[in-house]
Scaffold this motif. Sequence first.
Motif: not given
Length: 610
Positions: A303-310, A393-404
């Motif tokens: 489940s997507q528990i917040s914008d940033a965390t699954k 498992l908690n996966i945090t961070g948005s999929a869009k902004s990929v840091k160089p």
Amino acid sequence: MLKINSINFDNSDSIIFLGTSQTEELTDFNITKQQLTSPNRVFFDINNAVLTIPNSTYQLKNSKLSSVRIAQFSTNPNVVRVVINYNDTYDISKIKLNTINNNLFIKLDDTIPAQAYLTQVYRESKESPYDYNEKTSVVENVIAPVPKPQDEIFNQVRSAFNESQGTLVLPNIEQKQARLMSRYFINRFEVRQGNILINGIGVVNLEAPIILEEPRRIVFDIPNTIVAQELRNKEIKINEYESVKLGQFEPSKARLVISTNFPMKYKPIYSFDLQSILFANEDKIKGLIFADKNSQITYYKASQISDATKMINIMFSNPVVYSLKRYNNELELRFYNLENFNVISFNQQAIENQQEDISAVKVGQNEYVIKFKLSDNMKLDCYETLNATQIRLNITGSAKSVKPQKPKEESKIKIGLGKKDKDSSKIPSSVLKKTIILDAGHGGKDTGAIKSGINEKDITLEMILRLKDELEDRGFSRVYLTRDDDTYLTLAERVEFASEHGADAFVSIHLNSSVKPDVRGFETHYYTDEGYGMAKVIHSELSSQLVDYDRGLFKSKFYVINHTIAPSILLEVAFLSNDEERREIMTKEKQEQIIKAIADGLVRYLRASE
Ligand SMILES: [Zn+2]
């Protein structure tokens, strides 16, 4: 002579681990057990044994038992005595003595570590339960401390418990300050068939591994861990080209360094009792059977528990053996003893739920992999319950902004088992300045619900203290507690406390109770309109983050939420009268799960009401 050189506890204080010097499996050790009254206690005499750590007393968080003392027996220097003090309500038939490999462990309740399923991949021996004859004795034995010479192991184990977390109890320290947390003590390190095996006592956990060049090597840091002196800086050849070394990197951190040209080949596989870890070379473990019992997935929720965390929650019918590995853009959660896992319907379901980034594949007889698509900047936390039947498992961070990625000497791969990576920078400082009043239900003479010797007032206090820590970790500076110890407060005093402090939010935690033992689940209560706004948000977090039964949101005229001016809610987080929920709510894992959901909800609410 058997040397006993460590004492350790699991997170819920349901198991006492006694580490010994024995390298062979313990077979003919000699133990007598007796029960004494006033105060109620049970003791074990371990004959022909010597204690290499100082005589010590430990307070337990487990409310059925008050303390454990281990000491060299005064009148017979060849006897080590373990005394367990218990409360009236404790059923002492629950105390069981077992051996694992070269160590003893004492089970204090029904919590079953997964040893019953151990196979020789991790340890040579299987569980051999020792039951003993129930003997009652009226002989009062006074245990006088015998000073022992301080040796290396003494110092190691001693430093394994630091001031704030675990401590030897001195006579004048109040019980509440004596909090125990388990540490991991490594007492075996070897290479077996090309794989690296670490055995220990306690619960093992890993940090994200690092790959270093020249020479090429992969480094695994093991936090909260003490390495036995004789294993430190020992280098073992794996084969002609590869070797491994274990060290005490920091006072409470161990470091394993594998020198290899193929660092990505090594993956950590956790034993289900979490006391062993196998750093396995992928090529060497094909066809290895890790467990003599298979497990099935009984519950799965992403489940997507917040914008940033699954959050991904998986429950199993039996303890599961797994490994976790992160590749560039993919996380691999691999199970080694699964059966009847329908990957086709799993994948279909993922697509229906618009979770195309998750997929499963069968890779061997009982081997399955669930893959998660990741981006570079995503963080991962992994939690496993002591009985290894649940992984979160908690996966945090948005999929869009990929840091160089910065070209760096060391490239980091995150398997990321780091526990406390909180990003408080995103919470506006005006929100962090809000005054939050936390109220632990009941206290002192008012125990709240009681079941099997567990008092509601103790659990609510424990959880409130955790919630305070969690909020302060996130940057809140004004978090106040109506009580921070076992004192009695009237409801009016709690309300008054909130208004005195100019509360912006008031959260009260309670445990529910029912005459029907199978009633279970959590409830959120509010009374005022302001309270409703907060209740709704926090309840939705609980509902999406917990696997427990959601009993709903209620408008209830409880005194504290009815009289407090600030937005107020009262949470009934679990049923003390339900055996399973009671057992669960006493674990750190469960409490942290609930605390995290409450904190997430509170933050969301406070931000929205800005
Ligand atoms: Zn209550």
